[in-house]
Design an enzyme around this catalytic site. Sequence first.
Site, PDB file in Angstrom:
ATOM      1  N   GLU A 116      -4.793 -12.531  -8.165  1.00 37.14           N
ATOM      2  CA  GLU A 116      -3.386 -12.876  -8.436  1.00 37.14           C
ATOM      3  C   GLU A 116      -2.765 -13.542  -7.213  1.00 37.14           C
ATOM      4  OE1 GLU A 116      -0.741  -9.609  -9.626  1.00 37.14           O
ATOM      5  OE2 GLU A 116       0.861 -10.639  -8.559  1.00 37.14           O
ATOM      6  N   SER A 148      -4.913  -1.594 -17.149  1.00 37.76           N
ATOM      7  CA  SER A 148      -5.942  -2.347 -17.882  1.00 37.76           C
ATOM      8  C   SER A 148      -6.879  -1.432 -18.662  1.00 37.76           C
ATOM      9  CB  SER A 148      -6.786  -3.182 -16.918  1.00 37.76           C
ATOM     10  OG  SER A 148      -5.978  -4.005 -16.126  1.00 37.76           O
ATOM     11  N   SER A 162      -9.427  -2.104  -9.717  1.00 36.09           N
ATOM     12  CA  SER A 162      -8.064  -2.439 -10.150  1.00 36.09           C
ATOM     13  C   SER A 162      -7.058  -1.859  -9.159  1.00 36.09           C
ATOM     14  CB  SER A 162      -7.834  -1.856 -11.551  1.00 36.09           C
ATOM     15  OG  SER A 162      -6.485  -1.519 -11.729  1.00 36.09           O
ATOM     16  N   ASN A 193      -3.828  -1.471  -9.338  1.00 33.97           N
ATOM     17  CA  ASN A 193      -2.802  -0.540  -9.823  1.00 33.97           C
ATOM     18  C   ASN A 193      -3.411   0.820 -10.175  1.00 33.97           C
ATOM     19  OD1 ASN A 193      -2.470   0.063 -12.902  1.00 33.97           O
ATOM     20  ND2 ASN A 193      -3.213  -2.031 -12.789  1.00 33.97           N
ATOM     21  N   HIS A 240      -8.968  -6.261 -15.393  1.00 33.73           N
ATOM     22  CA  HIS A 240      -9.818  -5.438 -14.525  1.00 33.73           C
ATOM     23  C   HIS A 240     -10.352  -4.235 -15.277  1.00 33.73           C
ATOM     24  CE1 HIS A 240      -8.250  -7.054 -10.455  1.00 33.73           C
ATOM     25  NE2 HIS A 240      -9.371  -7.607 -10.814  1.00 33.73           N
TER      26      HIS A 240
END
Length: 277
Positions: free
Chosen positions: A122, A261, A217, A219, A36
Amino acid sequence: MKVKLASSYGFCFGVKRAIKIAEGYEDSATMGPLIHNQNEIDRLKTDYNVGLYNNLTDVKPKDTIIIRTHGIPKNDLKDLRKKDAKVINATCPFVTTPQQIVKKMSQENYSILIFGDEAHPEVKGVKSYGEDQEDVHVILSISELDNINFKYDKIATVAQTTKKKETYLEIVNALILKNKEVRVFNTICDATFENQDAARELSKEVDVMVVIGGKNSSNTKQLHSICLENCQDSYLIENAKELDPNWFKNKNLCGITAGASTPDWIIQQVVDEIEKY
Ligand code: F3S
């Protein structure tokens, strides 16, 4: 402006691994974005001619296709192999684990509960490994549990690798109250915790906090929300161009963290820019 980096930030093991794999296959293509982070994807294209396919129909025989860090659905993988493409798997091993757990537990007649975002690649991939798709349930919060009809009274749970462990625990506690057997698999990735804990600590001591990472993203978004809890002046950017000098007026110390990322060269550009203010 003084800058302090979080004690843990940036690329995780799975992303480093996927990039290294991609760099070893010039003129290949990834199935969906490899990671990402658009800047890193652009760099791989420029330096290694690693292209990007978004649809299986784009794949031609003899193409070299790299499977993204977050994995792809089981049937997409099957179809890829049928197309006579050379398939290189860069799925993070920590993502392969929940895929295999879902497969095994559903074969043993457990209902499957995934704590995660149904729209995330995911989770789509992990879900696809369930034998009975009707009995693989995905939830993002505990309130959604009431709407689920499990087929069995034996439940196996996994979590998206980037989710908060506290919320996962709440869900698991609620499940155990209502079901005979709950098998809980902690599939949340430590790399995310380490970056989160470090961001939490740092955001308590700085005047302004900059989180660097892809805006899609999960996270990175979570790091941003953790920083906001302690530091209202927390900003999420993808690169140095998005910095706004106004954020740093009358401030002394800027904390920096970056999503799993985000490459080091982008972080360095942001640090260099902020230090000029
Ligand atoms: Fe893998 Fe964890 Fe990174 S699941 S891709 S090592 S955040």
